[in-house]
Scaffold this active site. Sequence first.
Site, mmCIF file in Angstrom:
data_model
loop_
_atom_site.group_PDB
_atom_site.id
_atom_site.type_symbol
_atom_site.label_atom_id
_atom_site.label_comp_id
_atom_site.label_asym_id
_atom_site.label_seq_id
_atom_site.Cartn_x
_atom_site.Cartn_y
_atom_site.Cartn_z
ATOM 1 N N TYR A 171 -13.705 -3.745 11.053
ATOM 2 C CA TYR A 171 -12.418 -3.075 10.891
ATOM 3 C C TYR A 171 -11.585 -3.222 12.166
ATOM 4 C CZ TYR A 171 -8.903 0.573 10.534
ATOM 5 O OH TYR A 171 -7.709 1.252 10.529
ATOM 6 N N ASN A 213 1.592 3.436 -2.363
ATOM 7 C CA ASN A 213 1.371 4.482 -3.360
ATOM 8 C C ASN A 213 0.742 5.744 -2.764
ATOM 9 O OD1 ASN A 213 -0.986 2.508 -3.332
ATOM 10 N ND2 ASN A 213 -1.928 4.264 -4.363
ATOM 11 N N GLY A 246 0.802 -1.216 0.000
ATOM 12 C CA GLY A 246 0.000 0.000 0.000
ATOM 13 C C GLY A 246 0.834 1.263 0.000
ATOM 14 N N GLY A 289 1.998 4.527 3.821
ATOM 15 C CA GLY A 289 2.920 3.680 3.070
ATOM 16 C C GLY A 289 3.831 4.477 2.167
#
Length: 329
Positions: free
Chosen positions: A182, A28, A26, A32
């Site tokens: 979550y 991008n 992740g 991250g």
Amino acid sequence: MTGSNPAHWTPRNIPDQHGRTAVITGANTGIGFETAKALALRGAEVVLAVRDTDKGKRAAEEITLVAPTARVHVQRLDLSSLASVRDAAGELRDTYARIDLLINNAGVMYTPYRTTSDGYELQFGTNHLGHFALTGLLLDLLPASPASRVVTVSSAGHRMGGPIDLDDLDWRRRPYDRTAAYGHSKLANLLFTYELDHRLPAGGPLAVAAHPGGADTTGSRSAMSHSSALTRTAFAAIRPLLLQSPERGALPVLRAATDPDVRGGEYYGPRGFQQSKGYPKVVRSSPQSYDTSLQRRLWALSQDMTGIEFPAEPEAAANGTQPGRHPHE
């Protein structure tokens, strides 16, 4: 290290990373991306493991603008597909003889009920099972050294949702609660880290966890978009008090990944009020996350669900530690 004050730990404290390879899921955007950029600036070769390779290539270009000599690569990885995880791990193994840092950062947040391509609830399947599988497939590439790290990014939200139900991880028997789902996926990140720490041999690599606090990222903004208009308005008023930039949110992850004083099974987060903002330090996670029986049960279930058998065997006695039980605040 170029920095000198661990109470105000910043990227200046990151040791030289030349000759080291970091794989970051992740990478991008958000935490991250900032993690990858900081490591590249200190000399690491970084692999942006992302679902959308076009976005990954744009992120790689942004990093090379600030670190022109950086070696930045893009690897396609869809954590919601175990076939994609296996393919990505195979390509990484073909390319790299060793990986020094595996940073399990990617995740989805507060999604409506959906399932992965393997039929598991999306948040649990992506945030935990995808990273569990990736770690198991790459773990033997990490050198036996405390400088080698598996860093898994959890969340202060791991306290949400009440007790995790390991008999109904896919929410087949209960009304779906995306907030609880979550929270349970982020709790699973911690249970996994602490059990992995228990299983890794003395001398490294280390399993460590981190959370960014209240980071103002694309994911957090997307999650808030699902809230009521009243909640969004109220949150907008207090946002500056609770949230910090992605650059600051990446600090606990970077410290967990690079600080030479890190110990296996530690958990890093912001030192400010409610762990929402501030410089990174060792923090405590919820009492549920330290339940060793729960850690072992989740591990066994995760192996069954992913079909991944880890190469490491339990070595707690050799380490002289118990998983995740570090008294630091």
